[in-house]
Design an enzyme around this catalytic site. Structure first.
Site, PDB file in Angstrom:
ATOM      1  CE  LYS A   1      14.065  26.145  64.993  1.00  0.00           C
ATOM      2  NZ  LYS A   1      12.957  27.113  64.766  1.00  0.00           N
TER       3      LYS A   1
ATOM      4  CB  SER B   1      13.542  29.827  67.678  1.00  0.00           C
ATOM      5  OG  SER B   1      12.837  29.206  66.610  1.00  0.00           O
TER       6      SER B   1
ATOM      7  CB  SER C   1      11.516  30.831  64.293  1.00  0.00           C
ATOM      8  OG  SER C   1      11.222  31.273  65.593  1.00  0.00           O
TER       9      SER C   1
END
Lengths: 508, 510, 128
Positions: B81, B156, B180
């Site tokens: 990420k 997210s 997330s």
């Protein structure tokens, strides 16, 4: 409506006639740890810019702080030396405000949970009386970077076109020590302020937690001041004068702000709560930034650090490492050494206490140690611009052992006082140990009593009138004869022995 | 039999690599080819490090050839990420304010991946600074759900869930501040774990809310999640909040997949009303599977969970407002000069840059947090939220006296369509209602696919929560449930996802 | 990098006096209500140069959010100890041992502007 000149001053006596000063001092001390408060970067003073930085102290995205164990221990020791209580559990907090020299745009500090609180420091004033300064708190925080303001004429912030920031200093551990309001000092307020900072400096030095060099900024002082009308018990509005960075300036800044506040209040004005800047050159303060909504620092507990909860065993083991308080130590040494108040003050002012202590420990007499360290060497150190005798001596490898040896030569009767001075000068000139200098320069008392007696006889004969006075009981007249004998002996005689022989010949 | 390297699990790839039946270069190349084929549609990556990944793969292959003892996952590629600092690779956090920033250091998690010899394929898309539940708040455009390109992949960490769901990587690193990792897993039919707070180092994870953030694995199987969890986890002296204890025995628990005699608690406040019917139905079936596997079901009540969302949306913005203050145009990242000013001050440049560099959601939360912390409001907002947080932790403690793990649907709905909630922040925030309590209390949670909702044919997720430091329970329960679900589906749920435009990528005969 | 200060559980909590800033009573009559001026003030504190349009939009959005989050005060929080950290760790420290720094080049690599091995920043308005 009258307009009050907020920059006028009145005389000090006029201030004292109507007002009582109330002071508060905030002292920031940079700890002398090897590494920063929250990262392993070095803390060397004067390093090349931005060479002592890492993701943590540069505030790079993702970096996290970890507390320096030694910094916490130093903070606790400072708290204990200031007679504070040590928190059983306390946290760091974030103080949020934007400033380019602060990489995270928050300072990691302590807010309502300081590591140490509720203490005091007894401060001895010039006349020997003691003023007790109440300590509100001592807490841990981190320093900011340093900005170089470019483009202005003076290197100051105003008028500069841009600034260049070095973050080497960012994150260096600071302890902020805050007093409670200091009341009742009256006309002695400036002196009390200076004496407090001086006493605190000596204490921190004795604790060996900081080099406390005000000129290098490792100890910085903010002075809060307000005036209370005589007879009132309500505190007035205060101003905070920032970065007052010498003992003399602390005293002067307090005095100046008292005179300025007095003028404003007497003219019917009111004091604006603001920060003020101290100017060493003019001896005056100027208006800084008023307190405003922008001072809403939005403190909250630092989530990236866990609480500090020193066990009582830890606190007690740190208490055991505290040195004797400097004031107490001074009193003890003065008594041990048999120095007069004046002698002790001279020794203190010259920064010779430790050197004399070491020399006495090495076997010298206190009087001898004081004599040899404060005479010629002090004159030379001063003339050559050395910071103090101790460092001057250390640089030249002149040690307490030299003094002990010199005294030994006198005691053994090899050197008289004037020869000892010559030997010491040789040592200072780098000619070696006192014995080596005495050998090389041929310094040696004449041990032959026959030669001395012959010289005495010769002098008595040549100064019959003086000799007669001695015979008539004026013993002090013998001094003139001793001088003559010493001259005859080219200085290489023991004056005491000469006196003995003269008196024996003239008074028996 | 043909093994599609892109569809193989990390465990299977590790097996093939150790047996010499494939090479890391072969696997890495297959995945990069897949990315070439499908990521134009999915947009899971913000940055692909083709050269770096292949270089690591070649190095691992050479070392394996030389007979070196390697980590179990050596040679198995992974996506990271874009919120994790990667030395030499761009790290933007989905924000314009960090466009072009190349960190000079690695996050601890990244260091551990490198030490294990795992090729890093690239950096995955995310809502800006991890604020969002859809990736619609990425400054670089949204990621699309491989199940339906018109729908959100969750957020997210939508990039990390989609990269795994679209077979561009077997593994990805996610971070979870309020869901997330878990919510994107739920809406993409993948597996994701938020470990116990402090179980995985946060050093190098660009902070959203420091007391809530936790990195964890995004995978297609429970065992893969355990394998990755083991690589990522463990004590880190660079993170003061890191737990100084060994990683829980997650791999062993995933392999045993045993729930016999375990008490499974259904949280009354996290079921029923507000949950989409198909999501609730799949959840109920999952519970029945666990009962069939020998677990006992109890109902528990956590009354303070109803206030969790409110507490979260005070604590998160407060911490974020402070964490994001460092983005000020002085030391790195974007610098924007204000228009119409000849000689702007540092203050003006900071303000102009932060206006131009942050997106609306980030600005909204910074302002909200600034307010919640400000003098006069602290006690009413931030202070009260911290007390609610304690009540939630207390509720968990009580619930875990009655049950070994708690279960709930992961998200209230299946993936919604782009734009559905973008203009209604509160509706967007409600996505996280079931996942947030775990972050507030610091306990670990996992989401795994529970099936497809009848009404829309989209994946739903089942969430498992365990006590702090008992992460292994997630894997025991998750693996047991996964076994039974796979048996009932006759294969992986992702097998039912529509083919993306690309042809199937590299296959290998065995 | 372990602590030598022993870990102890939080016992009776001793804290120092509350410092400085008094808790000013709320300046707004109602909780969940923010004026445009309030938002502009907050944006100033947060150093974000919001445009007029952004301000207008945000006033409305924040109002809705605030109304919702203000419900934290309706929970039974009387006498509850606030929780700032999810795990009850204390005394995590590192030894005072120097670690390598980044080096000036790496430190300055991301700087928008640098000069004389320092970060170059626009003129600073006032001393701190």
């Amino acid at each position: 409506m009258t307009v009050v000149d907020t920059e006028a001053t009145i005389s000090y006596d006029d201030v004292l006639a109507s007002f009582d000063p109330v002071m508060g001092l905030e002292v920031h001390v940079e700890l002398g740890t090897n590494t920063k408060m929250f990262c392993g970067c070095a803390t060397e003073f004067g390093a090349e810019p931005n060479t002592q930085v890492c993701p943590v102290c540069l505030g790079l995205p993702g970096a996290l702080p970890v507390v320096n164990e030694t910094a916490v221990e130093s903070a606790i020791r400072i708290g204990l030396a200031l007679n504070c209580e040590i928190a059983e559990w306390c946290r760091f907090a974030r103080k949020n405000y934007f400033y380019p020299d602060m990489p995270k745009n928050f300072q990691t500090s302590q807010y309502d949970e300081p590591i140490a609180f509720n203490g005091f420091l007894d401060v001895e004033l010039d006349d020997g009386t003691t003023y007790r300064v109440e300590i509100e708190r001592a807490h841990m925080e981190e320093d900011t970077g340093k900005s170089l303001h470019v483009g202005g004429s003076t290197g100051r912030i105003h008028g500069a076109t841009h600034s260049l920031v070095d973050y080497n200093r960012a994150g260096i551990p600071l302890i902020e020590i805050v007093t409670k309001p200091m009341l009742g000092a009256g006309e002695r307020a400036p002196e009390v302020a200076r004496a407090y900072v001086a006493t605190l400096r000596d204490l921190l030095k004795a604790l060996d937690v900081s080099d406390v060099k005000m000129e290098q900024g490792s100890m910085r002082c903010d002075v809060n001041l307000s005036l209370m009308p005589k007879g009132s018990t309500t505190l007035g509005t205060r101003t905070e004068t920032k970065n007052v960075n010498s003992l003399r300036s602390v005293e002067r800044a307090v005095r100046y702000e008292m005179c300025r506040h007095g003028a404003v209040l007497q003219a019917g004005g009111s004091i604006l709560q603001e920060t003020r800047h101290w100017h060493e050159d003019t001896g005056a303060t100027t208006s800084g930034r008023p307190k405003s909504d922008a001072d809403d620092y939005r403190y909250f507990p630092e989530p990236d650090l866990v609480p500090v909860a020193p066990s009582r065993e830890t606190v007690e083991s740190l208490r055991a490492t505290l040195p004797e308080p400097p004031a107490q130590r001074r009193k003890r040494l003065q008594s041990d050494w048999g120095f007069s108040d004046l002698e002790m003050r001279d020794v203190l002012n010259a920064g010779l206490v430790d050197l004399i202590g070491e020399t006495v420990d090495a076997g010298a007499t206190p009087a001898g140690a004081r004599k040899w360290w404060s005479g010629e060497i002090a004159r030379r150190a001063n003339a050559e611009g050395a910071t103090d005798v101790a460092s001057y001596a250390a640089e030249r490898s002149i040690t307490p052992a030299h003094v002990v040896e010199l005294e030994g030569l006198v005691k053994a009767g090899r050197l008289n006082d004037s020869m000892a001075r010559q030997a010491w000068e040789g040592v200072l000139d780098g000619e070696g140990t006192p014995t080596a200098v005495a050998d090389a320069r041929g310094l040696e008392l004449v041990q032959d009593d026959g030669a001395l007696e012959a010289a005495v006889d010769k002098v008595i004969e040549a100064n019959a009138d003086v000799a007669q006075k001695v015979r008539d009981g004026k013993v002090q007249a013998a001094g003139a004869l001793i001088g003559q004998v010493m001259k005859e002996m080219k200085g290489q005689a023991d004056a005491g022995k000469a006196r003995e022989i003269i008196l024996a010949k003239l008074t028996s | 039999m043909t093994t599609d390297l892109t569809r193989a699990s990390a465990a299977d790839l590790a097996d093939l690599l150790s047996k010499g039946e494939t090479s890391s270069v072969e696997v890495t190349q297959a995945l990069l080819n897949r990315t070439d084929a499908v990521d134009g549609d999915v947009h899971a990556y913000l940055h692909v490090d083709r050269e770096g990944a292949l270089a690591t793969a070649r190095d691992i292959d050479a070392r394996r050839q030389a007979g070196e003892q390697l980590h179990q996952l050596a040679g198995v590629p992974i996506a990271v990420k874009d919120v994790m600092a990667t030395q030499g690779l761009p790290t933007t956090c989905g924000s314009k304010i960090l466009e072009g920033w190349i960190p000079p250091y690695d996050a601890t998690v990244v260091t551990r991946l490198k030490q294990a010899g795992m090729p890093i394929l690239g950096k995955t898309n995310m809502d800006e600074f991890a604020m969002g539940s859809s990736t619609e708040h990425s400054a670089y455009g949204p990621t699309r759900n491989p199940w339906d390109l018109e729908r959100i992949p969750g957020g997210s960490g939508g990039g990390s869930s989609a990269v795994v769901a679209s077979f561009q990587a077997p593994l990805a690193i996610g971070t979870d501040t309020g869901g997330s990792i878990r919510q994107p897993a739920a809406v993409t039919g993948t597996v994701g774990t938020k470990p116990t707070y402090g179980g995985v180092s946060r050093y190098g994870l660009v902070a959203l809310a420091s007391s809530l953030d936790q990195a964890g694995p995004c995978t297609r199987t429970v065992l893969d999640a355990a394998l990755l969890h083991e690589v990522m986890g463990g004590h880190d002296p660079l993170d003061s909040t890191s737990i100084n204890a060994p990683v829980p025995a997650v791999v062993e628990a995933a392999r045993r997949a045993d729930v016999k005699g375990m008490k499974i608690g259904i949280v009354r406040e996290l079921t029923g009303e507000g949950f989409q019917a198909g999501v609730q139905a799949r959840f109920d079936e999952s519970v029945q599977h666990l009962v069939d596997a020998g677990a006992e079901v109890v109902e528990v009540s956590c009354p303070s969970f109803t206030a969790a969302l409110a507490a979260y949306y005070l604590i998160l913005p407060s911490e974020a407002s402070s964490n994001l203050a460092k983005f000020d145009a002085m030391r790195y990242g974007l610098r924007v000069l204000p228009e119409g000013l000849d000689d702007p001050s540092a203050e003006q440049v900071m303000a102009a840059t932060r206006d131009a560099g942050f997106g609306d959601e980030v600005k909204r939360r910074i302002i909200l947090g600034t307010y919640a912390l400000s003098s006069g409001y602290y006690d009413a907002y931030y202070g009260s939220a911290q007390k609610v947080r304690r009540l939630i932790a207390d509720d968990f403690n009580r619930a875990f006296e009655a049950a070994d793990v708690l279960v709930s649907p992961t998200a209230p709905t299946t993936a919604f369509k782009f734009g559905d909630k973008i203009d209604d922040p509160m509706a967007m925030y409600l996505n996280d209602v079931a996942t947030i309590p775990a972050n507030l209390a610091g306990v670990p949670g996992m989401s795994l696919p529970s099936g497809l909702a009848d009404e829309d044919g989209l994946p739903a997720g089942c969430q498992i929560l365990a006590p702090a430091a008992a992460d292994e329970r997630l894997y025991a329960v998750g693996a047991a449930l996964e076994q039974r679900l796979l048996a009932s589906w006759g294969g992986p749920l992702l097998g039912r996802a529509p083919e993306l435009s690309a042809a199937r990528s590299t296959s290998m005969g065995a | 990098m372990a602590s030598t200060l022993p870990t102890c559980h939080k016992g009776q909590r001793t804290v120092g006096p509350r410092q400085g800033l008094p808790r000013i009573p709320p300046r707004l009559a109602r909780m969940a209500e923010l004026s445009r001026d309030d938002v502009a003030h907050l944006a100033g504190l947060a150093r974000i140069d919001l445009s007029d349009a952004e301000l207008d939009k945000m006033v409305g959005e924040l109002g809705v959010i605030l109304e919702s989050v203000a419900t934290v005060q309706q929970s039974p929080i009387e006498g509850v100890e606030p929780m700032s950290h999810p795990m009850p760790l204390v005394n995590v420290t590192r030894p005072d041992v120097v670690r390598p720094s980044l080096g000036a080049e790496a430190a300055l690599a991301g700087a928008p502007e640098a000069d004389q091995q320092r970060f170059s920043v626009p003129r600073i308005l006032d001393e701190d």
